[in-house]
Scaffold this motif. Structure first.
Motif, mmCIF file in Angstrom:
data_model
loop_
_atom_site.group_PDB
_atom_site.id
_atom_site.type_symbol
_atom_site.label_atom_id
_atom_site.label_comp_id
_atom_site.label_asym_id
_atom_site.label_seq_id
_atom_site.Cartn_x
_atom_site.Cartn_y
_atom_site.Cartn_z
ATOM 1 N N GLY A 87 26.765 -11.814 34.322
ATOM 2 C CA GLY A 87 25.636 -12.649 33.839
ATOM 3 C C GLY A 87 24.542 -12.337 32.919
ATOM 4 N N ALA A 88 24.586 -11.130 32.500
ATOM 5 C CA ALA A 88 23.489 -10.731 31.701
ATOM 6 C C ALA A 88 24.116 -10.852 30.133
ATOM 7 N N ASN A 89 23.476 -9.889 29.321
ATOM 8 C CA ASN A 89 24.071 -9.710 27.962
ATOM 9 C C ASN A 89 23.727 -8.568 27.323
ATOM 10 N N GLY A 90 24.027 -8.258 26.099
ATOM 11 C CA GLY A 90 23.798 -7.005 25.300
ATOM 12 C C GLY A 90 22.734 -6.473 25.464
ATOM 13 N N ASN A 91 21.567 -7.605 25.138
ATOM 14 C CA ASN A 91 20.141 -7.199 25.279
ATOM 15 C C ASN A 91 19.749 -6.324 26.337
ATOM 16 N N ASP A 92 20.555 -6.214 27.764
ATOM 17 C CA ASP A 92 20.014 -6.067 28.760
ATOM 18 C C ASP A 92 19.296 -4.549 28.922
ATOM 19 N N PHE A 93 20.161 -3.791 28.314
ATOM 20 C CA PHE A 93 19.764 -2.296 28.282
ATOM 21 C C PHE A 93 19.180 -1.631 27.153
ATOM 22 N N GLU A 94 18.920 -2.516 25.985
ATOM 23 C CA GLU A 94 18.302 -2.206 24.823
ATOM 24 C C GLU A 94 17.121 -1.489 24.964
ATOM 25 N N PRO A 95 16.196 -2.146 25.816
ATOM 26 C CA PRO A 95 14.868 -1.488 26.026
ATOM 27 C C PRO A 95 14.760 -0.007 26.505
ATOM 28 N N ILE A 96 15.872 0.462 27.063
ATOM 29 C CA ILE A 96 15.911 1.715 27.764
ATOM 30 C C ILE A 96 15.869 3.007 26.428
ATOM 31 N N VAL A 97 16.746 2.517 25.273
ATOM 32 C CA VAL A 97 16.804 3.419 24.417
ATOM 33 C C VAL A 97 15.639 4.217 23.896
ATOM 34 N N PRO A 98 14.538 3.568 23.747
ATOM 35 C CA PRO A 98 13.195 4.581 23.438
ATOM 36 C C PRO A 98 12.852 5.437 24.864
ATOM 37 N N GLU A 99 13.323 5.221 25.789
ATOM 38 C CA GLU A 99 13.098 5.900 26.911
ATOM 39 C C GLU A 99 13.749 7.289 27.189
ATOM 40 N N LEU A 100 14.666 7.222 26.179
ATOM 41 C CA LEU A 100 15.664 8.612 26.171
ATOM 42 C C LEU A 100 15.252 9.660 25.555
ATOM 43 N N PRO A 101 15.556 10.758 25.556
ATOM 44 C CA PRO A 101 15.078 11.994 24.856
ATOM 45 C C PRO A 101 15.221 11.653 23.221
ATOM 46 N N SER A 102 14.397 12.163 22.456
ATOM 47 C CA SER A 102 14.270 11.791 20.969
ATOM 48 C C SER A 102 15.677 12.844 20.399
ATOM 49 N N GLU A 103 16.096 13.861 21.009
ATOM 50 C CA GLU A 103 17.006 14.588 20.381
ATOM 51 C C GLU A 103 18.586 13.874 20.522
ATOM 52 N N ILE A 104 18.422 12.986 21.412
ATOM 53 C CA ILE A 104 19.814 12.142 21.745
ATOM 54 C C ILE A 104 19.547 10.745 20.614
ATOM 55 N N THR A 105 18.240 10.126 20.637
ATOM 56 C CA THR A 105 18.199 8.892 20.003
ATOM 57 C C THR A 105 17.876 9.061 18.452
ATOM 58 N N GLN A 106 17.727 10.201 17.936
ATOM 59 C CA GLN A 106 17.728 10.485 16.586
ATOM 60 C C GLN A 106 18.994 10.392 15.924
ATOM 61 N N SER A 107 20.066 10.587 16.631
ATOM 62 C CA SER A 107 21.320 10.832 15.865
ATOM 63 C C SER A 107 22.357 10.177 16.561
ATOM 64 N N THR A 108 21.980 9.143 17.453
ATOM 65 C CA THR A 108 23.175 8.338 18.439
ATOM 66 C C THR A 108 22.962 6.940 18.039
ATOM 67 N N ARG A 109 24.022 6.311 17.991
ATOM 68 C CA ARG A 109 24.286 4.959 17.785
ATOM 69 C C ARG A 109 24.410 4.317 19.193
ATOM 70 N N PHE A 110 23.753 3.333 19.531
ATOM 71 C CA PHE A 110 23.821 2.612 20.866
ATOM 72 C C PHE A 110 24.323 1.278 20.409
ATOM 73 N N VAL A 111 25.524 0.893 21.235
ATOM 74 C CA VAL A 111 26.219 -0.319 21.179
ATOM 75 C C VAL A 111 26.174 -1.054 22.413
ATOM 76 N N PHE A 112 25.870 -2.275 22.362
ATOM 77 C CA PHE A 112 25.547 -3.054 23.879
ATOM 78 C C PHE A 112 26.466 -4.261 23.707
#
Length: 218
Positions: A23-48
């Motif tokens: 019942g949710a959608n791909g937007n559901d977990f997008e807000p978590i990305v900025p809360e993850l370590p920058s060493e991950i988010t700097q070069s990781t693509r997140f696909v929802f």
């Protein structure tokens, strides 16, 4: 393919494919990305990915986004093999898409929450592509009886993060623990984490997920 995609500021060297719940959608977990370590988010693509729209029997046949139909309160009864396999194919397609974009399969994390977590386990453990890790949040192991025969050796040693709420009214923690024990019995490297929460994601859990992602993708 239908998905919300968060591109990193630097060239992507890893990917996280994260499946939402019923019942949710791909937007559901997008807000978590900025809360993850920058060493991950700097070069990781997140696909929802967005799950297909389908009628859900347990909800009176209401049409909503779902990875498969649910016919009974006991999630292990009358399981929807057709919907599950269709979603497995969708996941395989997303993995293939990331590989076509230059991401090695062992730099791809397959993650999911609730029904999405069930598909992450089902598809990930049967995938012929060696994955960096499988994240199963507030979920259960579907079609557990067939896993010993259908599992693919490519992911026998793949790290699994399993998080569950102690007060989950949707998928009881006992069901999560049963799935965890079965995976452990089959020799999988499962890290079990339980939290004082219901059917949700907890700040402490996000911190643990971040540390696990660093370990898997370093």
């Amino acid at each position: 393919m239908d998905a919300i995609i968060v591109e990193p500021p630097k060239q992507a060297t890893a990917s996280v494919i994260w499946l939402h719940g019923l019942g949710a959608n791909g937007n559901d977990f997008e807000p978590i990305v900025p809360e993850l370590p920058s060493e991950i988010t700097q070069s990781t693509r997140f696909v929802f990915p967005n799950a297909p729209m389908r009628p859900i029997t347990i909800n009176g046949g209401m049409v909503m986004r779902g990875w498969y139909d649910i016919e009974a309160m006991d999630l292990t009864q009358r399981q929807d093999i057709t919907g599950t396999k269709d979603s497995q194919q969708l996941v395989d397609n997303f993995i293939g898409q990331e590989m076509d974009m230059g991401i090695a399969s062992d730099k791809i994390i397959l993650a999911g929450f609730s029904q999405g977590g069930a598909i992450a386990l089902y598809a990930g453990l049967r995938s012929a592509h060696k994955l960096a890790g499988i994240m199963a949040l507030s979920t259960y192991l579907p079609f557990a009886d067939s896993l010993p025969e259908e599992r693919h050796p490519a992911n026998n040693d793949t790290s699994i993060f399993y998080g569950h709420g102690d007060f989950d009214p949707v998928i009881p923690v006992a069901q999560g623990e049963q799935s965890y024990r079965l995976l452990s019995t089959l020799g999988y490297q499962v890290a079990w984490h339980n939290y004082a929460m219901e059917h949700s994601v907890y700040p402490e859990e996000i911190k643990d997920i971040g540390q696990w992602l660093v370990k898997c993708l370093s």
